[in-house]
Design a protein around this motif. Sequence first.
Motif, PDB file in Angstrom:
ATOM      1  N   GLY A 138       0.805  -1.214   0.000  1.00  0.00           N
ATOM      2  CA  GLY A 138       0.000   0.000   0.000  1.00  0.00           C
ATOM      3  C   GLY A 138       0.836   1.260   0.000  1.00  0.00           C
ATOM      4  O   GLY A 138       0.326   2.357   0.267  1.00  0.00           O
ATOM      5  N   VAL A 139       2.123   1.145  -0.319  1.00  0.00           N
ATOM      6  CA  VAL A 139       3.013   2.307  -0.352  1.00  0.00           C
ATOM      7  C   VAL A 139       2.860   3.022  -1.691  1.00  0.00           C
ATOM      8  O   VAL A 139       2.951   2.415  -2.753  1.00  0.00           O
ATOM      9  N   LEU A 140       2.648   4.318  -1.627  1.00  0.00           N
ATOM     10  CA  LEU A 140       2.491   5.162  -2.803  1.00  0.00           C
ATOM     11  C   LEU A 140       3.804   5.876  -3.098  1.00  0.00           C
ATOM     12  O   LEU A 140       4.354   6.558  -2.237  1.00  0.00           O
ATOM     13  N   SER A 141       4.288   5.723  -4.325  1.00  0.00           N
ATOM     14  CA  SER A 141       5.465   6.475  -4.758  1.00  0.00           C
ATOM     15  C   SER A 141       5.018   7.746  -5.472  1.00  0.00           C
ATOM     16  O   SER A 141       3.829   7.945  -5.724  1.00  0.00           O
ATOM     17  N   ASP A 142       5.970   8.595  -5.816  1.00  0.00           N
ATOM     18  CA  ASP A 142       5.669   9.872  -6.457  1.00  0.00           C
ATOM     19  C   ASP A 142       6.376   9.938  -7.807  1.00  0.00           C
ATOM     20  O   ASP A 142       7.514  10.405  -7.893  1.00  0.00           O
ATOM     21  N   PRO A 143       5.738   9.468  -8.886  1.00  0.00           N
ATOM     22  CA  PRO A 143       6.391   9.469 -10.202  1.00  0.00           C
ATOM     23  C   PRO A 143       6.795  10.858 -10.666  1.00  0.00           C
ATOM     24  O   PRO A 143       7.832  11.009 -11.331  1.00  0.00           O
ATOM     25  N   LYS A 144       6.006  11.863 -10.334  1.00  0.00           N
ATOM     26  CA  LYS A 144       6.341  13.223 -10.739  1.00  0.00           C
ATOM     27  C   LYS A 144       7.662  13.647 -10.113  1.00  0.00           C
ATOM     28  O   LYS A 144       8.554  14.182 -10.796  1.00  0.00           O
ATOM     29  N   GLU A 145       7.821  13.393  -8.838  1.00  0.00           N
ATOM     30  CA  GLU A 145       9.035  13.760  -8.112  1.00  0.00           C
ATOM     31  C   GLU A 145      10.241  13.002  -8.656  1.00  0.00           C
ATOM     32  O   GLU A 145      11.318  13.580  -8.868  1.00  0.00           O
ATOM     33  N   VAL A 146      10.061  11.716  -8.900  1.00  0.00           N
ATOM     34  CA  VAL A 146      11.159  10.899  -9.421  1.00  0.00           C
ATOM     35  C   VAL A 146      11.559  11.366 -10.820  1.00  0.00           C
ATOM     36  O   VAL A 146      12.747  11.500 -11.136  1.00  0.00           O
ATOM     37  N   ALA A 147      10.559  11.618 -11.666  1.00  0.00           N
ATOM     38  CA  ALA A 147      10.847  12.051 -13.040  1.00  0.00           C
ATOM     39  C   ALA A 147      11.607  13.371 -13.053  1.00  0.00           C
ATOM     40  O   ALA A 147      12.487  13.590 -13.902  1.00  0.00           O
ATOM     41  N   VAL A 192      -9.404   2.605  10.687  1.00  0.00           N
ATOM     42  CA  VAL A 192      -8.311   1.742  11.125  1.00  0.00           C
ATOM     43  C   VAL A 192      -7.616   2.354  12.347  1.00  0.00           C
ATOM     44  O   VAL A 192      -7.339   1.669  13.334  1.00  0.00           O
ATOM     45  N   ALA A 193      -7.366   3.658  12.288  1.00  0.00           N
ATOM     46  CA  ALA A 193      -6.728   4.341  13.429  1.00  0.00           C
ATOM     47  C   ALA A 193      -7.621   4.313  14.661  1.00  0.00           C
ATOM     48  O   ALA A 193      -7.136   4.134  15.782  1.00  0.00           O
ATOM     49  N   SER A 194      -8.924   4.470  14.453  1.00  0.00           N
ATOM     50  CA  SER A 194      -9.850   4.470  15.594  1.00  0.00           C
ATOM     51  C   SER A 194      -9.925   3.093  16.260  1.00  0.00           C
ATOM     52  O   SER A 194     -10.290   2.987  17.435  1.00  0.00           O
ATOM     53  N   PHE A 195      -9.568   2.048  15.511  1.00  0.00           N
ATOM     54  CA  PHE A 195      -9.533   0.701  16.082  1.00  0.00           C
ATOM     55  C   PHE A 195      -8.206   0.421  16.780  1.00  0.00           C
ATOM     56  O   PHE A 195      -7.967  -0.690  17.260  1.00  0.00           O
ATOM     57  N   GLY A 196      -7.321   1.411  16.817  1.00  0.00           N
ATOM     58  CA  GLY A 196      -6.031   1.245  17.477  1.00  0.00           C
ATOM     59  C   GLY A 196      -4.995   0.542  16.627  1.00  0.00           C
ATOM     60  O   GLY A 196      -4.001   0.042  17.163  1.00  0.00           O
ATOM     61  N   LEU A 197      -5.199   0.518  15.318  1.00  0.00           N
ATOM     62  CA  LEU A 197      -4.282  -0.178  14.419  1.00  0.00           C
ATOM     63  C   LEU A 197      -3.490   0.809  13.572  1.00  0.00           C
ATOM     64  O   LEU A 197      -3.881   1.966  13.433  1.00  0.00           O
ATOM     65  N   LYS A 198      -2.397   0.328  12.991  1.00  0.00           N
ATOM     66  CA  LYS A 198      -1.548   1.155  12.139  1.00  0.00           C
ATOM     67  C   LYS A 198      -1.455   0.549  10.743  1.00  0.00           C
ATOM     68  O   LYS A 198      -1.791  -0.610  10.524  1.00  0.00           O
ATOM     69  N   GLN A 199      -0.994   1.365   9.802  1.00  0.00           N
ATOM     70  CA  GLN A 199      -0.810   0.916   8.430  1.00  0.00           C
ATOM     71  C   GLN A 199       0.659   0.575   8.178  1.00  0.00           C
ATOM     72  O   GLN A 199       1.549   1.088   8.858  1.00  0.00           O
ATOM     73  N   LEU A 200       0.885  -0.259   7.156  1.00  0.00           N
ATOM     74  CA  LEU A 200       2.262  -0.519   6.763  1.00  0.00           C
ATOM     75  C   LEU A 200       2.906   0.758   6.253  1.00  0.00           C
ATOM     76  O   LEU A 200       4.075   1.023   6.551  1.00  0.00           O
ATOM     77  N   ALA A 201       2.166   1.543   5.454  1.00  0.00           N
ATOM     78  CA  ALA A 201       2.678   2.824   4.960  1.00  0.00           C
ATOM     79  C   ALA A 201       2.805   3.775   6.137  1.00  0.00           C
ATOM     80  O   ALA A 201       1.799   4.214   6.708  1.00  0.00           O
ATOM     81  N   SER A 202       4.039   4.096   6.500  1.00  0.00           N
ATOM     82  CA  SER A 202       4.301   4.749   7.779  1.00  0.00           C
ATOM     83  C   SER A 202       3.907   6.218   7.834  1.00  0.00           C
ATOM     84  O   SER A 202       3.620   6.751   8.905  1.00  0.00           O
ATOM     85  N   GLU A 214       1.631   9.601   5.937  1.00  0.00           N
ATOM     86  CA  GLU A 214       0.467   9.850   5.091  1.00  0.00           C
ATOM     87  C   GLU A 214       0.852  10.003   3.624  1.00  0.00           C
ATOM     88  O   GLU A 214       0.140   9.528   2.740  1.00  0.00           O
ATOM     89  N   LYS A 215       1.983  10.628   3.349  1.00  0.00           N
ATOM     90  CA  LYS A 215       2.362  10.839   1.948  1.00  0.00           C
ATOM     91  C   LYS A 215       2.770   9.534   1.266  1.00  0.00           C
ATOM     92  O   LYS A 215       2.868   9.466   0.044  1.00  0.00           O
ATOM     93  N   PHE A 216       3.001   8.487   2.062  1.00  0.00           N
ATOM     94  CA  PHE A 216       3.331   7.177   1.507  1.00  0.00           C
ATOM     95  C   PHE A 216       2.089   6.296   1.323  1.00  0.00           C
ATOM     96  O   PHE A 216       2.213   5.161   0.862  1.00  0.00           O
ATOM     97  N   GLN A 217       0.921   6.780   1.696  1.00  0.00           N
ATOM     98  CA  GLN A 217      -0.282   5.946   1.735  1.00  0.00           C
ATOM     99  C   GLN A 217      -1.100   6.069   0.458  1.00  0.00           C
ATOM    100  O   GLN A 217      -1.532   7.160   0.084  1.00  0.00           O
ATOM    101  N   ALA A 218      -1.331   4.941  -0.200  1.00  0.00           N
ATOM    102  CA  ALA A 218      -2.081   4.907  -1.450  1.00  0.00           C
ATOM    103  C   ALA A 218      -3.560   5.168  -1.196  1.00  0.00           C
ATOM    104  O   ALA A 218      -4.075   4.926  -0.099  1.00  0.00           O
ATOM    105  N   ASN A 219      -4.239   5.642  -2.226  1.00  0.00           N
ATOM    106  CA  ASN A 219      -5.674   5.923  -2.121  1.00  0.00           C
ATOM    107  C   ASN A 219      -6.552   4.777  -2.616  1.00  0.00           C
ATOM    108  O   ASN A 219      -7.758   4.791  -2.395  1.00  0.00           O
ATOM    109  N   GLY A 220      -5.946   3.789  -3.275  1.00  0.00           N
ATOM    110  CA  GLY A 220      -6.737   2.682  -3.784  1.00  0.00           C
ATOM    111  C   GLY A 220      -6.750   1.463  -2.890  1.00  0.00           C
ATOM    112  O   GLY A 220      -7.474   0.503  -3.154  1.00  0.00           O
ATOM    113  N   MET A 221      -5.965   1.490  -1.836  1.00  0.00           N
ATOM    114  CA  MET A 221      -5.903   0.353  -0.920  1.00  0.00           C
ATOM    115  C   MET A 221      -5.312   0.785   0.411  1.00  0.00           C
ATOM    116  O   MET A 221      -4.699   1.851   0.523  1.00  0.00           O
TER     117      MET A 221
END
Length: 501
Positions: A264-273, A408-418, A420-427
């Motif tokens: 679920g990690v989102l990269s930034d193609p614009k930044e890389v390009a 997910v946060a309200s349930f006391g859980l965390k995401q793999l994407a550490s 917010e800018k690394f967090q994908a919107n499709g999953m």
Amino acid sequence: MRMLATARGTGRLVKSKIEVRSLQAYRMDADGRQQLALALTSSATLSTAATTLAPRRPSITSTSTSTSTPYNSSASARLSQLNNHITSTTASTLSPGASAISRAASRIYSTATTNKMSAQAEHPTVLIPGPIEFDDAVLQAMATPSESHVGMPFVNVFGDTLAQLRQLFITTSPDSQPLILSGSGTLGWDVVASNIIEPGDEVLVLHTGYFGDSFSDCLATYGAKPTQLGAAIGSRPSVEEIESALKGRKYKAVTITHTDTSTGVLSDPKEVAEVVRRVSPETLVVVDGVCSVGCEEIRFDEWGLDVVLTASQKAVGAPAGLSIMMLSGRAIEAYKSRKVPPGSYFASLKNWLPIMQNYEAKKPSYFATPSPQLVRALNTSLTQILSVPLSQRFAEHKAASRKIKDAVASFGLKQLASEEKFQANGMTAVWLPEGITPADILPHTAKEGVVFAGGLHREVATKYIRIGSMGVSVTKPELGHIDKAINALKTGLVAAGYTLP
């Protein structure tokens, strides 16, 4: 008289509660295809609420340390982790798939049948990172009768679909070329590795999960020399690390997994390009957008991308079976200037480029047989996607994703994407509570009528699950899929022995 309506494309029989008094003959539609027109009457009130191009919805306002290491991953190790993923996600058996009926008949719904928002057969709601849930009209397009793949009715649709891809990827360059091939998204890797990259070429693979390993495998298979620039699980290589790698070695291409489906990690193609153009402008920028195209912003021309590859079954919103690509003029020139012929026959651009150019020009052409039904389904889905501004679609996916992530946060859980800018919107990839595995929770969420996916990253596959939020599950909130996902997750956690905060 009471009749049973048969799904023409599936061979399954579906009971209908509608009183059918007359059945008209076959007729030809505007595209020259046969369609079955049903004249339906019933004591119940008939509803014709949902046609293919009906307005969908109102607007929504959008709201580590890495190391560079040579590629040495093991294919057998990934097969093992993939097996874990498969057994986790099949904790429950899906009911038979929805039966498609001919398009003319499918536009007529009976409110007496059920109170569902969809005409599809009852089935668990599939909220994994692809395949996703499909719109009724997309499935209905799959029920198109057999037709010639070089007949003008299909050639016109294929040409229109290729033109639609230019809008989806946001490219107006006459040098760019869209491709639609029969195959999965993985075929896009083979096209890149066997055509644009040559044996011995150095390729920098930005690694954010399982699919960086897999793309590296593919590149190495064709003789390239991939080097992975890694990051901690849930993170991505930094701009500084990418710049340093580009300065240290000459690379033919940089590959980016826009959304890694394993983390679920989102990269930034614009930044890389931007970094590539500044430091190594001759290096090609290749984006694996299998889990991002259709739900994340991509501006092919503006960002200076050379290849974006994707597949039909994720946010693009059509059934699996189509590999979709956009190539820049630079990428095509890299293929044309090869020193040796392409290493693949089916994936060879020598065979496919003239075919795609002819189809887009509405000229019959042939190399290998496409699927008219899948292409028509893709055309229907793209027509829906492009019926509203892409900015609105991206905002809708971000809002739905945020709703899941907040829960997910309200349930006391965390995401793999550490971050917010690394967090994908499709999953969303969710760390499970200590001591709970996917096998502990997925059977319970399945009982709630929701299918989630198990973990896929080989190092932590038994410690997390993945929730998909793409396509109609997002753009048609009346279906209730996002709320259903949150409720199922909550119920599953409790059933697995977790105490909610």
